[in-house]
Write a protein that holds these residues in place. Structure first.
Motif, mmCIF file in Angstrom:
data_model
loop_
_atom_site.group_PDB
_atom_site.id
_atom_site.type_symbol
_atom_site.label_atom_id
_atom_site.label_comp_id
_atom_site.label_asym_id
_atom_site.label_seq_id
_atom_site.Cartn_x
_atom_site.Cartn_y
_atom_site.Cartn_z
ATOM 1 N N ARG A 38 15.168 1.517 -95.517
ATOM 2 C CA ARG A 38 13.279 2.563 -94.633
ATOM 3 C C ARG A 38 12.503 2.141 -95.163
ATOM 4 N N VAL A 48 18.960 3.523 -97.775
ATOM 5 C CA VAL A 48 19.828 4.838 -96.965
ATOM 6 C C VAL A 48 20.718 4.835 -97.564
ATOM 7 N N SER A 62 19.094 12.003 -99.879
ATOM 8 C CA SER A 62 18.797 12.572 -98.685
ATOM 9 C C SER A 62 19.928 11.485 -97.437
ATOM 10 N N ALA A 63 20.175 10.698 -97.239
ATOM 11 C CA ALA A 63 21.696 10.982 -96.398
ATOM 12 C C ALA A 63 22.972 10.941 -96.900
ATOM 13 N N PHE A 67 24.524 11.009 -92.576
ATOM 14 C CA PHE A 67 24.377 8.950 -92.344
ATOM 15 C C PHE A 67 26.130 8.742 -93.202
ATOM 16 N N MET A 82 23.865 8.244 -88.292
ATOM 17 C CA MET A 82 23.018 9.113 -88.086
ATOM 18 C C MET A 82 23.540 10.640 -87.379
ATOM 19 N N LEU A 85 19.367 14.931 -87.022
ATOM 20 C CA LEU A 85 17.846 13.393 -87.972
ATOM 21 C C LEU A 85 17.713 14.295 -88.117
ATOM 22 N N LYS A 86 16.106 14.205 -88.893
ATOM 23 C CA LYS A 86 15.350 15.210 -89.389
ATOM 24 C C LYS A 86 13.795 14.938 -89.014
ATOM 25 N N GLU A 88 11.380 13.612 -91.353
ATOM 26 C CA GLU A 88 11.609 13.354 -92.127
ATOM 27 C C GLU A 88 11.862 11.505 -91.911
ATOM 28 N N ASP A 89 13.266 11.881 -91.341
ATOM 29 C CA ASP A 89 13.975 10.551 -91.260
ATOM 30 C C ASP A 89 12.717 9.806 -90.078
ATOM 31 N N TYR A 93 14.303 1.268 -89.777
ATOM 32 C CA TYR A 93 15.120 1.166 -90.886
ATOM 33 C C TYR A 93 15.409 -0.658 -90.986
#
Length: 118
Positions: A38, A48, A62-63, A67, A82, A85-86, A88-89, A93
């Protein structure tokens, strides 16, 4: 000519879920490593998650826990589920796949936008 086509991106609220898919076309046989990267605005492209032909999986920190990557070897298709989700995601992708040979060919999809916002 090998093509990777992503689908499943979109707008989702924080805490929501999306499932990305990456379909391949072209007479290439089974692919080697497949994965998702991403790129957020102003940032470098980052890994990711990735999965080998044998099923060995690697996640970015982060995943992890949110994820899940999977693949269908018969279809040369890779998925990214996913959850949680936030904001910041939010990023474009990209699907990535490696072929076989020396040098090893690598293929990229055109990208799909994921936006996490309320």
């Amino acid at each position: 000519q090998v093509q990777l086509v992503e689908s499943g991106g979109g707008l989702v609220q924080p805490g929501g879920s999306l499932r990305l898919s990456c379909a391949t076309s072209g007479s290439i046989g089974r692919l080697n490593n497949m994965g998702w990267y991403r790129q957020a605005p102003g940032k470098q492209r980052e890994l990711v998650a990735s999965i080998t032909l044998a099923g060995t999986i690697n996640y970015a920190d982060s995943a992890k826990g949110r994820f899940t990557i999977s693949r269908d070897n018969a279809k040369n298709t890779v998925y990214l589920q996913m959850n949680s989700l936030k904001p910041e995601d939010t990023a474009v992708y990209y699907c990535n796949a490696d072929g076989w040979g020396i040098p090893r060919p690598t293929y990229w999809g055109q990208g799909t936008q994921v936006t996490v916002s309320s």
